[in-house]
Design a protein around this motif. Structure first.
Motif, PDB file in Angstrom:
ATOM      1  N   PRO A  32      13.286  -4.319   5.061  1.00 35.96           N
ATOM      2  CA  PRO A  32      13.111  -3.653   3.760  1.00 35.96           C
ATOM      3  C   PRO A  32      14.413  -3.510   2.980  1.00 35.96           C
ATOM      4  CG  PRO A  32      12.992  -2.060   5.548  1.00 35.96           C
ATOM      5  CD  PRO A  32      12.963  -3.425   6.185  1.00 35.96           C
ATOM      6  N   TRP A  33      15.551  -3.471   3.693  1.00 38.00           N
ATOM      7  CA  TRP A  33      16.849  -3.325   3.042  1.00 38.00           C
ATOM      8  C   TRP A  33      17.212  -4.543   2.194  1.00 38.00           C
ATOM      9  CZ3 TRP A  33      15.919  -2.735   8.276  1.00 38.00           C
ATOM     10  CH2 TRP A  33      16.100  -3.872   9.072  1.00 38.00           C
ATOM     11  N   LYS A  34      16.557  -5.678   2.472  1.00 35.74           N
ATOM     12  CA  LYS A  34      16.802  -6.874   1.658  1.00 35.74           C
ATOM     13  C   LYS A  34      16.004  -6.836   0.353  1.00 35.74           C
ATOM     14  CE  LYS A  34      18.161 -10.341   5.102  1.00 35.74           C
ATOM     15  NZ  LYS A  34      17.851 -11.688   5.650  1.00 35.74           N
ATOM     16  N   LYS A  35      14.941  -6.068   0.337  1.00 33.91           N
ATOM     17  CA  LYS A  35      14.072  -5.986  -0.831  1.00 33.91           C
ATOM     18  C   LYS A  35      14.420  -4.803  -1.727  1.00 33.91           C
ATOM     19  CE  LYS A  35      10.326  -7.776   2.090  1.00 33.91           C
ATOM     20  NZ  LYS A  35       9.024  -7.456   2.740  1.00 33.91           N
ATOM     21  N   HIS A  56       4.845  -8.475   6.348  1.00 31.99           N
ATOM     22  CA  HIS A  56       5.240  -8.512   4.936  1.00 31.99           C
ATOM     23  C   HIS A  56       5.607  -7.121   4.406  1.00 31.99           C
ATOM     24  CE1 HIS A  56       5.284  -9.675   0.719  1.00 31.99           C
ATOM     25  NE2 HIS A  56       4.455  -8.680   0.471  1.00 31.99           N
ATOM     26  N   LEU A  57       4.885  -6.116   4.827  1.00 30.32           N
ATOM     27  CA  LEU A  57       5.097  -4.752   4.316  1.00 30.32           C
ATOM     28  C   LEU A  57       6.291  -4.039   4.943  1.00 30.32           C
ATOM     29  CD1 LEU A  57       1.386  -3.496   4.240  1.00 30.32           C
ATOM     30  CD2 LEU A  57       2.809  -4.088   2.269  1.00 30.32           C
ATOM     31  N   ASN A 112       3.942   1.841  -1.776  1.00 32.32           N
ATOM     32  CA  ASN A 112       5.305   1.888  -2.295  1.00 32.32           C
ATOM     33  C   ASN A 112       6.282   1.618  -1.144  1.00 32.32           C
ATOM     34  OD1 ASN A 112       7.938   3.484  -2.739  1.00 32.32           O
ATOM     35  ND2 ASN A 112       7.078   3.409  -4.800  1.00 32.32           N
ATOM     36  N   LEU A 113       7.124   0.600  -1.296  1.00 35.78           N
ATOM     37  CA  LEU A 113       8.020   0.205  -0.212  1.00 35.78           C
ATOM     38  C   LEU A 113       8.907   1.346   0.263  1.00 35.78           C
ATOM     39  CD1 LEU A 113       9.342  -1.929   1.615  1.00 35.78           C
ATOM     40  CD2 LEU A 113      10.862  -2.491  -0.299  1.00 35.78           C
ATOM     41  N   ILE A 114       9.525   2.063  -0.681  1.00 34.37           N
ATOM     42  CA  ILE A 114      10.440   3.139  -0.305  1.00 34.37           C
ATOM     43  C   ILE A 114       9.718   4.236   0.465  1.00 34.37           C
ATOM     44  CG2 ILE A 114      11.914   4.993  -1.190  1.00 34.37           C
ATOM     45  CD1 ILE A 114      12.735   3.137  -3.450  1.00 34.37           C
ATOM     46  N   TYR A 115       8.583   4.698  -0.051  1.00 33.30           N
ATOM     47  CA  TYR A 115       7.845   5.768   0.620  1.00 33.30           C
ATOM     48  C   TYR A 115       7.337   5.309   1.985  1.00 33.30           C
ATOM     49  CZ  TYR A 115       7.825   7.965  -4.007  1.00 33.30           C
ATOM     50  OH  TYR A 115       8.195   8.509  -5.204  1.00 33.30           O
ATOM     51  N   ASP A 164      -2.793   5.561   8.448  1.00 31.40           N
ATOM     52  CA  ASP A 164      -2.203   6.547   7.535  1.00 31.40           C
ATOM     53  C   ASP A 164      -1.442   5.893   6.390  1.00 31.40           C
ATOM     54  OD1 ASP A 164      -3.159   8.813   8.832  1.00 31.40           O
ATOM     55  OD2 ASP A 164      -1.531   8.809  10.276  1.00 31.40           O
ATOM     56  N   ILE A 165      -0.829   4.765   6.632  1.00 33.66           N
ATOM     57  CA  ILE A 165      -0.078   4.080   5.583  1.00 33.66           C
ATOM     58  C   ILE A 165      -1.006   3.319   4.636  1.00 33.66           C
ATOM     59  CG2 ILE A 165       1.527   2.171   5.138  1.00 33.66           C
ATOM     60  CD1 ILE A 165       3.093   3.093   7.611  1.00 33.66           C
ATOM     61  N   THR A 166      -1.946   2.577   5.189  1.00 36.32           N
ATOM     62  CA  THR A 166      -2.794   1.729   4.339  1.00 36.32           C
ATOM     63  C   THR A 166      -3.879   2.503   3.600  1.00 36.32           C
ATOM     64  OG1 THR A 166      -4.240   1.199   6.236  1.00 36.32           O
ATOM     65  CG2 THR A 166      -2.393  -0.282   5.802  1.00 36.32           C
TER      66      THR A 166
END
Length: 254
Positions: free
Chosen positions: A149-152, A144-145, A189-192, A180-182
């Motif tokens: 991502p380009w569609k969101k 999901h994460l 943040n999706l972009i970051y 590191d991400i979670t």
């Protein structure tokens, strides 16, 4: 296809208490190792509108590949809404019943069975990290994460790839990346998040460096950039942010 039923909140709470209070950890581990799937009383279960081909999913789950397993779980539950995806009862049920064999093989109960059961079969810690530790929910949330991502987010269109799960594979192949991400606010943040994974991928292909070390050091740089240069970052397109961080790493011993 199986019409899925999930355990009630009271049953999940009693399971958690039982594990927490069980005195003999070795016996606790045996109870989980020897079971082929917990049998819940009908009174403990609540019907849902979810239908899953359990046999097919189990045939594709791979304890040796988080990326393969993540993709099959996410594909099978792609239409799951965030309310249901945040329901701990769903994932606890799947861990203890439908996908128990996978969980047993992916997370063997060795030195610290109680801790493993609480975090991988049940839920332990804050909600922010608990869902990325539970053996099955972590697979869905990874998809999901990171999937397509380009569609969101239109600003990520430049990263469009033939593989919709490019970033799912990158993240799930390195345990440190998950952490590191979670564990960091910017990971929400999706972009970051995607910029971090893309930067990691580019550097890992150009430098001979440990993936674990790279993820750890790169996350520090991202954290520093997103705090100290918040105004600068706000005005940067994702592509510029990636290139900016890449340039910063060229001055460091990474």
């Amino acid at each position: 296809m199986e019409n899925l039923k999930v355990i009630r909140t009271s049953k999940q709470e009693s399971l958690t208490r039982e594990v927490e209070l069980f005195k003999d950890e070795k016996q606790l581990a045996q109870n989980y190792i020897n079971s082929e799937g917990f049998i819940f009383e009908e009174a403990d279960l609540i019907p849902t509108n979810l239908n899953l081909d359990i046999e097919e999913i189990n045939s594709k789950l791979n304890p040796k590949s988080d990326s393969e397993s993540s993709i099959i779980i996410y594909e099978s539950l792609k239409n799951l809404n965030l309310i249901n995806a945040s329901d701990k009862r769903l994932w606890t049920t799947l861990c203890h019943k439908q996908f128990m064999n996978y969980v047993q093989n992916r997370w063997p109960l060795k030195d610290t069975p109680r801790s493993i059961i609480l975090s991988r079969w049940l839920f332990n810690g804050t909600d922010r990290t608990a869902f990325t530790r539970n053996a099955i929910s972590r697979l869905w949330w990874a998809g999901h994460l990171t999937a397509e991502p380009w569609k969101k987010e239109p600003s990520l269109e430049f990263l469009k790839n033939d593989d919709p799960y490019k970033y799912t594979r990158i993240m799930t192949d390195v345990a440190q990346l998950w952490f590191d991400i979670t564990e960091r606010e910017w990971g929400g943040n999706l972009i970051y998040r995607i910029c971090f994974l893309e930067t990691f991928d580019r550097i890992s292909k150009s430098k001979n460096v440990s993936a674990t070390f790279l993820s750890r050091e790169l996350s520090k740089i991202f954290t520093g950039v997103l705090v100290a240069d918040v105004v600068l970052v706000a005005h940067k397109e994702p592509q510029a942010l990636i290139e900016y961080v890449e340039e910063l790493t060229s001055y460091l011993e990474i």
